[in-house]
Design a protein around this motif. Structure first.
Motif, PDB file in Angstrom:
ATOM      1  N   ASN A  38      29.783  40.873  36.554  1.00 10.86           N
ATOM      2  CA  ASN A  38      30.988  40.676  35.747  1.00 10.86           C
ATOM      3  C   ASN A  38      32.273  40.871  36.535  1.00 10.86           C
ATOM      4  O   ASN A  38      33.350  40.927  35.957  1.00 10.86           O
ATOM      5  CB  ASN A  38      30.974  41.582  34.516  1.00 10.86           C
ATOM      6  CG  ASN A  38      31.020  43.061  34.862  1.00 10.86           C
ATOM      7  OD1 ASN A  38      31.044  43.446  36.028  1.00 10.86           O
ATOM      8  ND2 ASN A  38      31.003  43.905  33.841  1.00 10.86           N
ATOM      9  N   THR A  41      35.355  38.435  35.956  1.00 11.96           N
ATOM     10  CA  THR A  41      36.208  38.450  34.778  1.00 11.96           C
ATOM     11  C   THR A  41      37.182  39.615  34.814  1.00 11.96           C
ATOM     12  O   THR A  41      36.922  40.644  35.430  1.00 11.96           O
ATOM     13  CB  THR A  41      35.354  38.530  33.488  1.00 11.96           C
ATOM     14  OG1 THR A  41      36.201  38.348  32.346  1.00 11.96           O
ATOM     15  CG2 THR A  41      34.647  39.863  33.372  1.00 11.96           C
ATOM     16  N   MET A  44      36.258  43.388  30.142  1.00 11.54           N
ATOM     17  CA  MET A  44      34.943  43.614  29.555  1.00 11.54           C
ATOM     18  C   MET A  44      35.160  43.946  28.084  1.00 11.54           C
ATOM     19  O   MET A  44      36.036  44.741  27.753  1.00 11.54           O
ATOM     20  CB  MET A  44      34.281  44.783  30.283  1.00 11.54           C
ATOM     21  CG  MET A  44      32.814  44.937  30.077  1.00 11.54           C
ATOM     22  SD  MET A  44      32.185  46.269  31.158  1.00 11.54           S
ATOM     23  CE  MET A  44      32.397  47.677  30.083  1.00 11.54           C
ATOM     24  N   GLY A 125      34.925  33.151  34.233  1.00 12.97           N
ATOM     25  CA  GLY A 125      35.471  34.488  34.042  1.00 12.97           C
ATOM     26  C   GLY A 125      36.929  34.504  33.636  1.00 12.97           C
ATOM     27  O   GLY A 125      37.470  35.566  33.297  1.00 12.97           O
TER      28      GLY A 125
END
Length: 306
Positions: A38, A41, A44, A125
């Protein structure tokens, strides 16, 4: 030095497990290469009390809190080989270090294969995502493109419809859309384009159209798609863990694999790729690991004289 548990992977699952085991006074090493999936990006989502948060900030806070427990340490490296059996595993890293451990927890998650659609990596992302639960809210009521086909396209359509009714299916040339799929989508006014995708046009990471090879342009402000995933580590297979067709490690409800002393949690062991779910699975696996360690210690327990 022998650890009670070596955790391979420092994402939400591995961090959560380290916290539980640290609080249980177990000696733990978390081996992590520092390349979480992740990281592409900026935010979250869906993690209670941390919505939204940058993935890097989440990991920083987690590590800071875990290091309050002195039996836990972090190793910035990659595990490359494992030998041994339950009670005495030997882990070697790319940096040439070796670790011995009574138990193992695989929490290295999954990795994306390189994206083949031109321009998709530029928006991944930022305005192209894989999980509507994670990023659907930010694209509510917006015109979206769903890159999918067959039964998965229908599944994604049903989900995306909860956030917007302005979306288009692009199959990217796949031939597995049945007439029943098409009819169900057509009845709801959802366009389906079958031509392969030539490119994703964007500016500053924000998509503004998907261009097909037949010249069709589909304006949009966001994309949802499926990446091709591979395991974050090949070591579970190498040590004999049963692997599901999807590439995940087969585990029981507490993360135990078919190999004694070996556990797995998070994206490495489930297709539900959400940070909060991974953290939960890591916590449960850690409790099971601690349970085994406690049972083993109990068999050798003797009360010190007063």
């Amino acid at each position: 030095m022998k650890y009670d548990c070596v955790i391979i992977g420092g994402g939400p699952a591995g961090l959560s497990a380290a916290l539980v085991l640290g609080r249980a006074r177990k000696k733990v090493a978390v081996i992590d290469e520092g390349k979480p999936r992740n990281r592409v990006t900026g935010e979250m989502h869906g993690f209670l009390t941390r919505d939204p948060i940058a993935p890097s900030e989440f990991r920083r806070i987690a590590r800071e809190q875990i290091l309050a427990y002195p039996t836990v340490s972090f190793v910035a490296d990659t595990a490359v080989s494992i030998a041994g059996t339950d009670g005495d595993f030997r882990i070697t890293t790319a940096g040439g270090e070796s670790y011995r451990s009574r138990k193992l927890l695989f929490a290295a998650g999954m990795k994306d294969l390189p994206l083949t659609i031109e321009g998709l990596a530029d928006v991944y992302g930022k305005s192209a995502f894989v999980c509507p639960y994670c990023d659907g809210w930010e694209h509510r009521d917006q015109p979206l493109v769903v890159i999918s086909s067959g039964a998965d396209a229908l599944h994604m359509a049903k989900l995306i419809a909860g956030w917007t009714n302005r979306f288009t299916i692009c199959t990217n040339g796949s031939g597995d859309m049945t007439e029943a799929h098409r009819e169900e989508l057509s009845q709801r006014g959802i366009p389906v384009f079958d031509a392969p995708i030539r490119s994703v046009d964007s500016e500053g990471g924000i998509v503004h159209q998907v261009v097909l090879t037949d010249g069709t342009t589909v304006p949009c402000t966001g994309i949802f798609f499926r990446t091709t995933l591979v395991p974050g580590s090949d070591l579970p297979r190498a040590i004999g863990c049963e692997i599901a067709e999807a590439g995940t490690v087969v585990v029981d409800p507490f993360g135990k694999t078919n190999v004694p002393g070996v556990f797995s949690a998070g994206d490495a062991a489930t297709r539900m790729h959400q940070a909060i779910a991974a953290a939960s699975l890591g916590s449960m696996a850690a409790a099971a690991i601690n349970g085994e360690l406690s049972e083993e210690a109990w068999s050798h327990f003797t009360q010190a004289p007063h």
